[in-house]
Design an enzyme around this catalytic site. Structure first.
Site, PDB file in Angstrom:
ATOM      1  N   LYS A  13       0.831  -1.213   0.000  1.00 57.98           N
ATOM      2  CA  LYS A  13       0.000   0.000   0.000  1.00 57.98           C
ATOM      3  C   LYS A  13       0.867   1.266   0.000  1.00 57.98           C
ATOM      4  O   LYS A  13       0.665   2.163  -0.815  1.00 57.98           O
ATOM      5  CB  LYS A  13      -0.947   0.024   1.218  1.00 57.98           C
ATOM      6  CG  LYS A  13      -1.920  -1.148   1.264  1.00 57.98           C
ATOM      7  CD  LYS A  13      -2.856  -1.081   2.469  1.00 57.98           C
ATOM      8  CE  LYS A  13      -2.163  -1.130   3.812  1.00 57.98           C
ATOM      9  NZ  LYS A  13      -1.430  -2.379   4.104  1.00 57.98           N
ATOM     10  N   ARG A  88      -9.529   0.957   8.812  1.00 56.69           N
ATOM     11  CA  ARG A  88      -9.113  -0.401   9.152  1.00 56.69           C
ATOM     12  C   ARG A  88     -10.219  -1.148   9.911  1.00 56.69           C
ATOM     13  O   ARG A  88     -10.025  -2.304  10.265  1.00 56.69           O
ATOM     14  CB  ARG A  88      -7.865  -0.348  10.031  1.00 56.69           C
ATOM     15  CG  ARG A  88      -6.562  -0.549   9.253  1.00 56.69           C
ATOM     16  CD  ARG A  88      -5.410  -0.432  10.236  1.00 56.69           C
ATOM     17  NE  ARG A  88      -4.237  -1.133   9.834  1.00 56.69           N
ATOM     18  CZ  ARG A  88      -3.195  -0.568   9.200  1.00 56.69           C
ATOM     19  NH1 ARG A  88      -3.233   0.687   8.855  1.00 56.69           N
ATOM     20  NH2 ARG A  88      -2.132  -1.286   8.912  1.00 56.69           N
ATOM     21  N   ARG A 127      11.618  -5.246   5.103  1.00 57.96           N
ATOM     22  CA  ARG A 127      11.238  -3.844   4.852  1.00 57.96           C
ATOM     23  C   ARG A 127      12.171  -2.885   5.586  1.00 57.96           C
ATOM     24  O   ARG A 127      12.531  -3.114   6.738  1.00 57.96           O
ATOM     25  CB  ARG A 127       9.793  -3.618   5.320  1.00 57.96           C
ATOM     26  CG  ARG A 127       9.395  -2.150   5.338  1.00 57.96           C
ATOM     27  CD  ARG A 127       7.924  -1.951   5.203  1.00 57.96           C
ATOM     28  NE  ARG A 127       7.169  -2.369   6.380  1.00 57.96           N
ATOM     29  CZ  ARG A 127       5.835  -2.282   6.451  1.00 57.96           C
ATOM     30  NH1 ARG A 127       5.137  -1.816   5.424  1.00 57.96           N
ATOM     31  NH2 ARG A 127       5.213  -2.685   7.526  1.00 57.96           N
ATOM     32  N   ARG A 160      11.288  -1.043  11.105  1.00 61.32           N
ATOM     33  CA  ARG A 160      10.236  -0.661  12.043  1.00 61.32           C
ATOM     34  C   ARG A 160      10.198  -1.616  13.237  1.00 61.32           C
ATOM     35  O   ARG A 160      10.344  -2.828  13.079  1.00 61.32           O
ATOM     36  CB  ARG A 160       8.875  -0.662  11.337  1.00 61.32           C
ATOM     37  CG  ARG A 160       8.608   0.632  10.616  1.00 61.32           C
ATOM     38  CD  ARG A 160       7.407   0.585   9.733  1.00 61.32           C
ATOM     39  NE  ARG A 160       6.220  -0.036  10.315  1.00 61.32           N
ATOM     40  CZ  ARG A 160       5.065  -0.124   9.687  1.00 61.32           C
ATOM     41  NH1 ARG A 160       4.930   0.401   8.482  1.00 61.32           N
ATOM     42  NH2 ARG A 160       4.035  -0.715  10.252  1.00 61.32           N
ATOM     43  N   ARG A 171      -0.443  -8.908  13.546  1.00 62.00           N
ATOM     44  CA  ARG A 171      -1.078  -7.898  12.692  1.00 62.00           C
ATOM     45  C   ARG A 171      -1.899  -8.530  11.577  1.00 62.00           C
ATOM     46  O   ARG A 171      -2.942  -7.992  11.191  1.00 62.00           O
ATOM     47  CB  ARG A 171      -0.009  -6.959  12.106  1.00 62.00           C
ATOM     48  CG  ARG A 171       0.487  -5.955  13.146  1.00 62.00           C
ATOM     49  CD  ARG A 171       1.862  -5.448  12.851  1.00 62.00           C
ATOM     50  NE  ARG A 171       1.926  -4.634  11.661  1.00 62.00           N
ATOM     51  CZ  ARG A 171       3.063  -4.362  11.016  1.00 62.00           C
ATOM     52  NH1 ARG A 171       4.202  -4.870  11.440  1.00 62.00           N
ATOM     53  NH2 ARG A 171       3.038  -3.594   9.962  1.00 62.00           N
TER      54      ARG A 171
HETATM   55  P1  ADP Z   1       1.376  -1.466   7.458  1.00 62.01           P
HETATM   56  O1  ADP Z   1       2.140  -0.598   6.489  1.00 62.01           O
HETATM   57  O2  ADP Z   1       2.216  -2.569   7.964  1.00 62.01           O
HETATM   58  O3  ADP Z   1       0.056  -1.879   6.921  1.00 62.01           O
HETATM   59  P2  ADP Z   1       0.792   0.954   8.931  1.00 62.01           P
HETATM   60  O4  ADP Z   1       2.033   1.735   8.816  1.00 62.01           O
HETATM   61  O5  ADP Z   1      -0.348   1.328   8.037  1.00 62.01           O
HETATM   62  O6  ADP Z   1       1.131  -0.595   8.747  1.00 62.01           O
HETATM   63  O7  ADP Z   1       0.284   0.952  10.420  1.00 62.01           O
HETATM   64  C1  ADP Z   1       1.131   0.587  11.487  1.00 62.01           C
HETATM   65  C2  ADP Z   1       0.320   0.410  12.746  1.00 62.01           C
HETATM   66  O8  ADP Z   1      -0.322   1.653  13.083  1.00 62.01           O
HETATM   67  C3  ADP Z   1      -0.810  -0.608  12.651  1.00 62.01           C
HETATM   68  O9  ADP Z   1      -0.360  -1.936  12.921  1.00 62.01           O
HETATM   69  C4  ADP Z   1      -1.767  -0.088  13.718  1.00 62.01           C
HETATM   70  O10 ADP Z   1      -1.318  -0.441  15.001  1.00 62.01           O
HETATM   71  C5  ADP Z   1      -1.615   1.421  13.586  1.00 62.01           C
HETATM   72  N1  ADP Z   1      -2.622   1.969  12.650  1.00 62.01           N
HETATM   73  C6  ADP Z   1      -2.388   2.517  11.436  1.00 62.01           C
HETATM   74  N2  ADP Z   1      -3.528   2.905  10.848  1.00 62.01           N
HETATM   75  C7  ADP Z   1      -4.530   2.589  11.719  1.00 62.01           C
HETATM   76  C8  ADP Z   1      -5.948   2.709  11.694  1.00 62.01           C
HETATM   77  N3  ADP Z   1      -6.599   3.231  10.626  1.00 62.01           N
HETATM   78  N4  ADP Z   1      -6.642   2.278  12.766  1.00 62.01           N
HETATM   79  C9  ADP Z   1      -6.021   1.759  13.837  1.00 62.01           C
HETATM   80  N5  ADP Z   1      -4.694   1.591  13.923  1.00 62.01           N
HETATM   81  C10 ADP Z   1      -3.940   2.002  12.877  1.00 62.01           C
HETATM   82  P1  ADP Z   2       2.145  -1.816   3.243  1.00 62.53           P
HETATM   83  O1  ADP Z   2       2.137  -0.304   3.262  1.00 62.53           O
HETATM   84  O2  ADP Z   2       0.940  -2.388   2.560  1.00 62.53           O
HETATM   85  O3  ADP Z   2       2.364  -2.417   4.591  1.00 62.53           O
HETATM   86  P2  ADP Z   2       4.732  -1.570   1.858  1.00 62.53           P
HETATM   87  O4  ADP Z   2       4.446  -0.730   0.667  1.00 62.53           O
HETATM   88  O5  ADP Z   2       5.476  -0.946   2.969  1.00 62.53           O
HETATM   89  O6  ADP Z   2       3.372  -2.285   2.364  1.00 62.53           O
HETATM   90  O7  ADP Z   2       5.510  -2.864   1.349  1.00 62.53           O
HETATM   91  C1  ADP Z   2       5.908  -3.876   2.275  1.00 62.53           C
HETATM   92  C2  ADP Z   2       7.291  -4.403   1.859  1.00 62.53           C
HETATM   93  O8  ADP Z   2       7.174  -5.156   0.648  1.00 62.53           O
HETATM   94  C3  ADP Z   2       8.312  -3.304   1.569  1.00 62.53           C
HETATM   95  O9  ADP Z   2       9.574  -3.789   1.975  1.00 62.53           O
HETATM   96  C4  ADP Z   2       8.233  -3.136   0.057  1.00 62.53           C
HETATM   97  O10 ADP Z   2       9.469  -2.671  -0.499  1.00 62.53           O
HETATM   98  C5  ADP Z   2       7.929  -4.550  -0.413  1.00 62.53           C
HETATM   99  N1  ADP Z   2       7.034  -4.604  -1.596  1.00 62.53           N
HETATM  100  C6  ADP Z   2       6.015  -3.771  -1.908  1.00 62.53           C
HETATM  101  N2  ADP Z   2       5.424  -4.158  -3.053  1.00 62.53           N
HETATM  102  C7  ADP Z   2       6.074  -5.274  -3.468  1.00 62.53           C
HETATM  103  C8  ADP Z   2       5.925  -6.141  -4.609  1.00 62.53           C
HETATM  104  N3  ADP Z   2       4.963  -5.939  -5.511  1.00 62.53           N
HETATM  105  N4  ADP Z   2       6.788  -7.186  -4.701  1.00 62.53           N
HETATM  106  C9  ADP Z   2       7.757  -7.386  -3.758  1.00 62.53           C
HETATM  107  N5  ADP Z   2       7.937  -6.609  -2.682  1.00 62.53           N
HETATM  108  C10 ADP Z   2       7.111  -5.558  -2.534  1.00 62.53           C
END
Ligand code: ADP
Ligand code: ADP
Ligand code: ZN
Length: 217
Positions: A13, A88, A127, A160, A171
Site C-alpha cells: 500500500k 481499518r 522492509r 520498524r 497484525r
Molecule cells: P502497514 O504498512 O504494515 O500496513 P501501517 O504503517 O499502516 O502498517 O500501520 C502501522 C500500525 O499503526 C498498525 O499496525 C496499527 O497499530 C496502527 N494503525 C495505522 N492505521 C490505523 C488505523 N486506521 N486504525 C487503527 N490503527 C492504525
Molecule cells: P504496506 O504499506 O501495505 O504495509 P509496503 O508498501 O510498505 O506495504 O511494502 C511492504 C514491503 O514489501 C516493503 O519492503 C516493500 O518494499 C515490499 N514490496 C512492496 N510491493 C512489493 C511487490 N509488488 N513485490 C515485492 N515486494 C514488494
C-alpha cells in the site's frame, strides 16, 4: 479523486501510494506515518498509539477517526486524497462516509491490493523505511540506491519496531478479524476494485493506473 487503499500489512500500500500520489496529484495520507511521526516526537498521541502499535493491535477508533477528520479538513484534500491504512475497521469506514457526506462528497474507489498470507512475512522482515518521508524499501525486492539511505530525501533507513515475526503474525490476524470485513462493505457499495499484489512493483502500479484512468475525475 477520493480513494482508499485496502490490503494486508505488507501488501504494498505505502509503496504504491507514493507513485499514485505523484501521478494523480493527490495527497498521500498514511495513518501509520502520522502515528510514527508522533511516536518519534513523543507527543501524547504518539505515547498512547505506541502502546497498541508495539503489540500489533489497532489504535482505538476514537483516536484514529479524530486524526483523519483533522487531516481531511486541510485545504490540500479539497479536490481529492489517497488514504493508506485508513479505514481499518467498518466503524472507521462509516466515520469516513459521514465526514465526506457533510461536504456533499463521497468516495470514488476502494482499491484492494491482494496478497496471500504466505508472501507477507518475507516482505515485512526485509522492509526498511524512511521515517522522514515515509518511503518504503525492501532489502531484496526494492533496495535503495545507497544502502541504508533514502533515495528521495537521503535520510537513514530503519527497520520498524513492529516488523518482527511475532508482531507481523499478530497484525495479520488483526487484519483478518477487523479489516477484512471492509472488503465486503465496499463491494456492497460497488466501490471495490482489486489488483494482484504478488506481481512486481511496477506491474502492480500499471494495473492500478489502468483502473484509475477509467474512473478519473
Ligand atoms: P502497514 O504498512 O504494515 O500496513 P501501517 O504503517 O499502516 O502498517 O500501520 C502501522 C500500525 O499503526 C498498525 O499496525 C496499527 O497499530 C496502527 N494503525 C495505522 N492505521 C490505523 C488505523 N486506521 N486504525 C487503527 N490503527 C492504525
Ligand atoms: P504496506 O504499506 O501495505 O504495509 P509496503 O508498501 O510498505 O506495504 O511494502 C511492504 C514491503 O514489501 C516493503 O519492503 C516493500 O518494499 C515490499 N514490496 C512492496 N510491493 C512489493 C511487490 N509488488 N513485490 C515485492 N515486494 C514488494
Ligand atoms: Zn525519505
Amino acid at each position: 479523486m477520493r480513494m482508499i487503499l485496502l490490503g494486508p500489512p505488507g501488501a504494498g500500500k505505502g509503496t504504491q501510494a507514493k507513485s499514485i500520489s505523484n501521478k494523480f496529484s493527490i495527497p498521500h495520507i498514511s495513518t501509520g506515518d502520522i502515528f510514527r511521526k508522533n511516536i518519534s516526537e513523543k507527543t501524547p498521541l504518539g505515547i498512547e498509539a505506541k502502546k497498541h502499535i508495539d503489540k500489533g493491535h489497532l489504535v482505538p477508533d476514537k483516536l484514529t477517526i479524530d486524526i483523519i477528520k483533522d487531516r481531511l479538513n486541510n485545504e490540500d484534500c479539497k479536490n481529492g486524497f489517497l488514504l493508506d491504512g485508513y479505514p481499518r475497521t467498518v466503524n472507521q469506514g462509516e466515520a469516513l462516509k459521514a465526514l465526506l457526506e457533510e461536504d456533499g462528497n463521497s468516495l470514488d474507489i476502494a482499491l484492494l491490493i491482494k496478497v496471500p498470507r504466505k508472501f507477507i512475512l518475507n516482505r515485512m522482515t526485509g522492509r526498511r523505511v524512511c521515517l522522514s518521508c515515509g518511503a518504503s524499501y525492501h532489502i531484496t525486492f526494492n533496495p535503495s540506491k545507497v544502502e541504508g539511505k533514502c533515495d528521495v530525501c537521503g535520510c537513514d533507513l530503519v527497520q520498524r519496531a513492529d516488523d518482527t515475526e511475532d508482531t507481523v503474525n499478530e497484525r495479520i490476524d488483526v487484519y483478518e478479524a477487523q479489516t477484512q470485513p471492509l472488503i465486503k462493505y465496499y463491494d456492497d457499495k460497488n466501490l471495490l476494485s482489486a489488483v494482484d499484489g504478488t506481481l512486481e512493483i511496477n506491474e502492480v502500479f500499471e494495473s492500478i493506473c489502468g483502473i484509475l484512468e477509467s474512473i478519473k475525475k
